[in-house]
Design a protein around this motif. Structure first.
Motif, PDB file in Angstrom:
ATOM      1  N   LYS A  80      64.631  29.394 -45.472  1.00  0.00           N
ATOM      2  CA  LYS A  80      65.356  30.334 -46.325  1.00  0.00           C
ATOM      3  C   LYS A  80      65.208  30.009 -47.812  1.00  0.00           C
ATOM      4  N   GLN A  81      65.145  28.724 -48.146  1.00  0.00           N
ATOM      5  CA  GLN A  81      65.043  28.311 -49.544  1.00  0.00           C
ATOM      6  C   GLN A  81      63.634  28.432 -50.106  1.00  0.00           C
ATOM      7  N   ALA A  82      62.644  28.522 -49.229  1.00  0.00           N
ATOM      8  CA  ALA A  82      61.246  28.566 -49.669  1.00  0.00           C
ATOM      9  C   ALA A  82      60.896  29.935 -50.244  1.00  0.00           C
ATOM     10  N   ASP A  83      60.014  29.918 -51.235  1.00  0.00           N
ATOM     11  CA  ASP A  83      59.469  31.166 -51.757  1.00  0.00           C
ATOM     12  C   ASP A  83      58.409  31.724 -50.823  1.00  0.00           C
ATOM     13  N   PHE A  84      57.712  30.836 -50.134  1.00  0.00           N
ATOM     14  CA  PHE A  84      56.713  31.274 -49.164  1.00  0.00           C
ATOM     15  C   PHE A  84      56.620  30.275 -48.025  1.00  0.00           C
ATOM     16  N   LEU A  85      56.064  30.753 -46.912  1.00  0.00           N
ATOM     17  CA  LEU A  85      55.899  29.952 -45.703  1.00  0.00           C
ATOM     18  C   LEU A  85      54.419  29.811 -45.404  1.00  0.00           C
ATOM     19  N   VAL A  86      54.017  28.625 -44.996  1.00  0.00           N
ATOM     20  CA  VAL A  86      52.666  28.403 -44.497  1.00  0.00           C
ATOM     21  C   VAL A  86      52.789  28.085 -43.009  1.00  0.00           C
ATOM     22  N   VAL A  87      52.065  28.821 -42.178  1.00  0.00           N
ATOM     23  CA  VAL A  87      52.041  28.576 -40.742  1.00  0.00           C
ATOM     24  C   VAL A  87      50.675  27.999 -40.399  1.00  0.00           C
ATOM     25  N   LEU A  88      50.676  26.784 -39.871  1.00  0.00           N
ATOM     26  CA  LEU A  88      49.438  26.156 -39.419  1.00  0.00           C
ATOM     27  C   LEU A  88      49.386  26.266 -37.901  1.00  0.00           C
ATOM     28  N   LEU A  89      48.450  27.046 -37.412  1.00  0.00           N
ATOM     29  CA  LEU A  89      48.292  27.214 -35.966  1.00  0.00           C
ATOM     30  C   LEU A  89      47.336  26.164 -35.421  1.00  0.00           C
ATOM     31  N   PRO A  90      47.502  25.752 -34.180  1.00  0.00           N
ATOM     32  CA  PRO A  90      48.483  26.266 -33.233  1.00  0.00           C
ATOM     33  C   PRO A  90      49.875  25.708 -33.511  1.00  0.00           C
ATOM     34  N   GLY A  91      50.840  26.479 -33.118  1.00  0.00           N
ATOM     35  CA  GLY A  91      52.236  26.077 -33.253  1.00  0.00           C
ATOM     36  C   GLY A  91      52.992  26.474 -32.006  1.00  0.00           C
ATOM     37  N   GLY A  92      54.183  25.967 -31.880  1.00  0.00           N
ATOM     38  CA  GLY A  92      54.977  26.253 -30.698  1.00  0.00           C
ATOM     39  C   GLY A  92      56.042  27.291 -30.955  1.00  0.00           C
ATOM     40  N   ASN A  93      57.064  27.265 -30.118  1.00  0.00           N
ATOM     41  CA  ASN A  93      58.159  28.235 -30.235  1.00  0.00           C
ATOM     42  C   ASN A  93      58.847  28.129 -31.587  1.00  0.00           C
ATOM     43  N   GLY A  94      59.128  26.915 -32.026  1.00  0.00           N
ATOM     44  CA  GLY A  94      59.806  26.725 -33.309  1.00  0.00           C
ATOM     45  C   GLY A  94      59.010  27.302 -34.461  1.00  0.00           C
ATOM     46  N   THR A  95      57.700  27.132 -34.414  1.00  0.00           N
ATOM     47  CA  THR A  95      56.829  27.673 -35.452  1.00  0.00           C
ATOM     48  C   THR A  95      56.999  29.178 -35.561  1.00  0.00           C
ATOM     49  N   HIS A  96      57.045  29.826 -34.423  1.00  0.00           N
ATOM     50  CA  HIS A  96      57.147  31.279 -34.415  1.00  0.00           C
ATOM     51  C   HIS A  96      58.554  31.761 -34.758  1.00  0.00           C
ATOM     52  N   VAL A  97      59.566  30.965 -34.465  1.00  0.00           N
ATOM     53  CA  VAL A  97      60.918  31.296 -34.922  1.00  0.00           C
ATOM     54  C   VAL A  97      60.947  31.233 -36.443  1.00  0.00           C
ATOM     55  N   GLU A  98      60.359  30.188 -37.015  1.00  0.00           N
ATOM     56  CA  GLU A  98      60.307  30.052 -38.474  1.00  0.00           C
ATOM     57  C   GLU A  98      59.535  31.209 -39.101  1.00  0.00           C
ATOM     58  N   LEU A  99      58.461  31.637 -38.456  1.00  0.00           N
ATOM     59  CA  LEU A  99      57.718  32.808 -38.925  1.00  0.00           C
ATOM     60  C   LEU A  99      58.636  34.028 -38.933  1.00  0.00           C
ATOM     61  N   GLY A 100      59.393  34.224 -37.875  1.00  0.00           N
ATOM     62  CA  GLY A 100      60.303  35.358 -37.795  1.00  0.00           C
ATOM     63  C   GLY A 100      61.374  35.329 -38.874  1.00  0.00           C
ATOM     64  N   ILE A 101      61.912  34.140 -39.152  1.00  0.00           N
ATOM     65  CA  ILE A 101      62.918  34.017 -40.212  1.00  0.00           C
ATOM     66  C   ILE A 101      62.303  34.414 -41.547  1.00  0.00           C
ATOM     67  N   THR A 137      56.525  35.847 -48.348  1.00  0.00           N
ATOM     68  CA  THR A 137      55.086  35.813 -48.147  1.00  0.00           C
ATOM     69  C   THR A 137      54.776  34.704 -47.142  1.00  0.00           C
ATOM     70  N   VAL A 138      53.840  34.984 -46.235  1.00  0.00           N
ATOM     71  CA  VAL A 138      53.439  34.016 -45.211  1.00  0.00           C
ATOM     72  C   VAL A 138      51.926  33.837 -45.266  1.00  0.00           C
ATOM     73  N   TYR A 139      51.495  32.592 -45.283  1.00  0.00           N
ATOM     74  CA  TYR A 139      50.079  32.258 -45.158  1.00  0.00           C
ATOM     75  C   TYR A 139      49.893  31.714 -43.750  1.00  0.00           C
ATOM     76  N   LEU A 140      49.142  32.435 -42.945  1.00  0.00           N
ATOM     77  CA  LEU A 140      48.921  32.084 -41.545  1.00  0.00           C
ATOM     78  C   LEU A 140      47.514  31.523 -41.422  1.00  0.00           C
ATOM     79  N   TYR A 141      47.415  30.243 -41.052  1.00  0.00           N
ATOM     80  CA  TYR A 141      46.114  29.565 -41.059  1.00  0.00           C
ATOM     81  C   TYR A 141      45.732  29.051 -39.680  1.00  0.00           C
ATOM     82  N   GLU A 142      44.509  29.370 -39.306  1.00  0.00           N
ATOM     83  CA  GLU A 142      43.838  28.710 -38.187  1.00  0.00           C
ATOM     84  C   GLU A 142      42.367  28.624 -38.564  1.00  0.00           C
ATOM     85  N   ALA A 143      41.842  27.432 -38.512  1.00  0.00           N
ATOM     86  CA  ALA A 143      40.471  27.204 -38.954  1.00  0.00           C
ATOM     87  C   ALA A 143      39.481  28.048 -38.152  1.00  0.00           C
ATOM     88  N   ASP A 144      39.659  28.100 -36.847  1.00  0.00           N
ATOM     89  CA  ASP A 144      38.711  28.761 -35.954  1.00  0.00           C
ATOM     90  C   ASP A 144      39.127  30.211 -35.700  1.00  0.00           C
TER      91      ASP A 144
END
Length: 127
Positions: free
Chosen positions: A58-79, A86-93
């Motif tokens: 909530k305090q962040a200006d933006f979120l970075v999601v590094l995949l793979p992630g689990g349930n918590g990662t996706h809850v944080e994405l939803g929040i 703004t969300v930066y969604l990263y997976e190298a492959d």
């Protein structure tokens, strides 16, 4: 400078720490570092960590999601999406990414990034 939160799974702990260091070196502020925690095994520990992570997102200006992630990662994405961040969604492959698509990866505020770790850092800094 903008603040950020990094969502990912424990398997990416070292990469999360590396990204945190890179962004902080460029003057960004990290809102919460969940990598200092061990896996929680009690309800009290889960509650405390969950509250800290919720506030970090909530305090962040933006979120970075590094995949793979689990349930918590996706809850944080939803929040973050619900908060309009703004969300930066990263997976190298890119091929691996396309095996696990979800509609929420394509919301307007989500920037999908494939390639090297350096590509990710540059994209965040440019924006």
């Amino acid at each position: 400078m903008p603040s950020f939160y990094i969502a990912s799974g424990f398997q990416n702990k070292a990469l999360v720490q590396q990204l945190k260091a890179q962004l902080e070196a460029h003057g960004f502020e990290h809102t919460y570092d969940w990598t200092v925690n061990e896996r929680a095994t009690t309800a009290d520990a889960l509650r405390a960590i969950g509250e800290a992570e919720l506030q970090g997102v909530k305090q962040a200006d933006f979120l970075v999601v590094l995949l793979p992630g689990g349930n918590g990662t996706h809850v944080e994405l939803g929040i973050a999406l619900a908060e309009g961040k703004t969300v930066y969604l990263y997976e190298a492959d890119e091929a691996s990414f396309h095996e696990k698509l979800t509609t929420f990866y394509y919301i307007q505020n989500v920037h999908i990034i494939h390639g090297t770790f350096t590509d990710l850092v540059h994209k965040i800094i440019q924006n």
